[in-house]
Scaffold this motif. Structure first.
Motif, PDB file in Angstrom:
ATOM      1  N   ASP A  51       0.731  -1.201  -0.047  1.00 12.63           N
ATOM      2  CA  ASP A  51      -0.072  -0.054   0.012  1.00 12.63           C
ATOM      3  C   ASP A  51       0.744   1.197   0.059  1.00 12.63           C
ATOM      4  N   SER A  53       0.538   4.054   1.307  1.00 12.28           N
ATOM      5  CA  SER A  53       0.517   4.766   2.717  1.00 12.28           C
ATOM      6  C   SER A  53       1.537   3.787   3.390  1.00 12.28           C
ATOM      7  N   SER A  57       4.822   6.025   5.177  1.00 11.83           N
ATOM      8  CA  SER A  57       5.174   5.713   6.830  1.00 11.83           C
ATOM      9  C   SER A  57       6.483   5.374   6.831  1.00 11.83           C
ATOM     10  N   ALA A 136      -0.862   2.034   9.155  1.00 15.12           N
ATOM     11  CA  ALA A 136      -1.110   1.974   7.699  1.00 15.12           C
ATOM     12  C   ALA A 136      -1.116   0.511   7.098  1.00 15.12           C
TER      13      ALA A 136
END
Length: 434
Positions: A51, A53, A57, A136
């Motif tokens: 992902d 995100s 992160s 996340a």
């Protein structure tokens, strides 16, 4: 009669075209059959790894790690080179050009905790970034899990609608045979034909929903491997839900393991360290400084080596209330962060407690829906017998058949609402990827 047979044959061909892809989706062909299929848990893990995100992160983790290195450098030796050239007085009446080139080394020896709290703030910030990455991953797995449930739910609904379509296809053939002999009315035929057409349209809509879910899974996982339509998915969710035991235990697990709460708490700790550091900003910083240089006065042909070692003490005396403002700002930010932690904990406890009870309610509803479906099936079978005996009309039989199908859809909807609720709870308690 020949036209009727052609019409029924065409309808059967349409049914074959619609249902063959659905039957083949017991292992959904996202690509060639040479690849092994992906299980529910495989899909969640792949999504959590890929992902965007999560990538962001991890980059923020690297940035926070750099902050730690920066804070540690405060208590490490600092070495720099310098060069100076200037014109000025060398005595009461003399002036000349002076030149100097050399190296300066300094080592902080005491700062009343300034560097210690700088390291604490950076470390807590890094730990918060790690928790953000975990969060996340959980949210990415949850989103893909919902898509997986959407796909499997559409599969079951297609199978149920296919049975309805087969039933009304047979009924249409029978009604047209009776109509040719004058034993049925055109109204009855139109009623059956409309239900058949409605089933065809609904299957097309369900197929679109299924393909939409598959596309989302492909994007999330970055693979075109086949999906396993396995019944183990429900067992996996139930097994992990068993760890939660009751609403109170589930809420406690969530408060302990939820990475969103942990990240907020770590950031509050970081701001607390910053507040303590700002309180010490009026205290002196003591460094040992040594310089070694070649210097000349009056020209470039007479350089001599000079060295110096000493202690530098830096104490702010007046800053126009800037130090007080920084202290006030740091205290306010720390208080806001603590308040956000408390608010998030309350919201999480509420969400988990309500979600757990909602899960229990859906389990009871599922049992009731199964019973309703079974009783409606018995009613439909009895109505078929009564219709053949002339005690019920074809319209009555159609209505009861639709009630039977609706009961099946309600059961399926409740079943997957329950699994979605369980998936949500497992996300809140950070158990979805365990």
């Amino acid at each position: 009669m020949l036209k009727s047979i052609k019409r029924v044959s065409g309808a059967c061909l349409l049914a074959a075209l619609i249902t063959v892809p659905a039957m083949a989706q017991n292992v959904s062909p996202l690509t060639s059959s040479s690849q092994s299929c992906l299980r529910f848990e495989d899909v969640l893990k792949l999504s959590a790894q890929r992902d965007p995100s999560v990538t962001i992160s991890r980059a923020q983790e690297s940035e926070a790690d750099a902050q730690i290195k920066d804070a540690k450098s405060l208590f490490r030796p600092q070495i720099s080179a310098f060069g100076r050239s200037g014109f000025g007085d060398t005595g009461v009446v003399d002036s000349s050009i002076s030149n100097q080139i050399g190296v300066r080394a300094s080592q902080r020896v005491f700062d009343f905790g300034d560097s210690k709290y700088a390291q604490q703030a950076a470390t807590f910030g890094f730990e918060a970034s790690v928790e953000d990455t975990r969060q996340a991953k959980l949210l990415a797995a949850q989103r893909t899990g919902f898509s997986y449930l959407e796909w499997v739910e559409a599969e079951e609904q297609i199978e149920l609608t296919k049975r309805r379509r087969d039933y009304f296809s047979q009924q249409l053939f029978a009604v047209e045979s009776l109509l040719s002999r004058g034993a049925a009315t055109r109204t009855e035929r139109a009623s059956v034909a409309s239900q058949l057409a409605d089933a065809d349209a609904f299957v097309l809509e369900l197929n679109f929903r299924k393909e939409q879910a598959i596309t989302q899974i492909q994007i999330d996982t970055g693979t075109t491997a086949m999906l396993c339509n396995s019944n183990s998915m429900q067992g996996i969710l139930q097994q992990r839900m068993a760890w939660l035991e009751n609403p109170e235990t589930a809420a406690q697990i969530a408060l302990t393991k939820n990475p969103g709460i942990s990240a907020l708490s770590k950031r509050a700790d970081s701001l607390e360290a910053i507040r303590k550091r700002e309180k010490r900003s009026r205290l002196p910083v003591i460094d040992v400084v040594a310089t070694g240089s070649y210097s000349s006065i009056g020209g470039f042909d007479q350089f001599a080596f000079r060295d110096r070692i000493g202690v530098d003490v830096s104490v702010p005396l007046y800053s126009g209330n800037a130090i007080g403002a920084r202290n006030q700002r740091a205290s306010a930010r720390q208080a806001i962060a603590r308040g956000r932690v408390l608010d998030a904990e309350r919201q999480l406890r509420k969400d988990v407690s309500i979600g757990y009870r909602r899960s229990l309610s859906l389990q009871s509803q599922l049992l009731s829906r199964q019973d309703v479906e079974e009783q409606t099936r018995l009613q439909f079978e009895a109505a078929e017998i009564e219709q053949k005996a002339g005690a019920k009309t074809l319209r009555d039989l159609v209505e009861i058949r639709l009630e039977y199908e609706q009961a099946g859809f309600q059961r399926i909807r409740t079943k997957y609402d329950l699994m979605r609720q369980q998936l949500q709870l497992l996300t809140l308690t950070a158990s979805i990827l365990s």
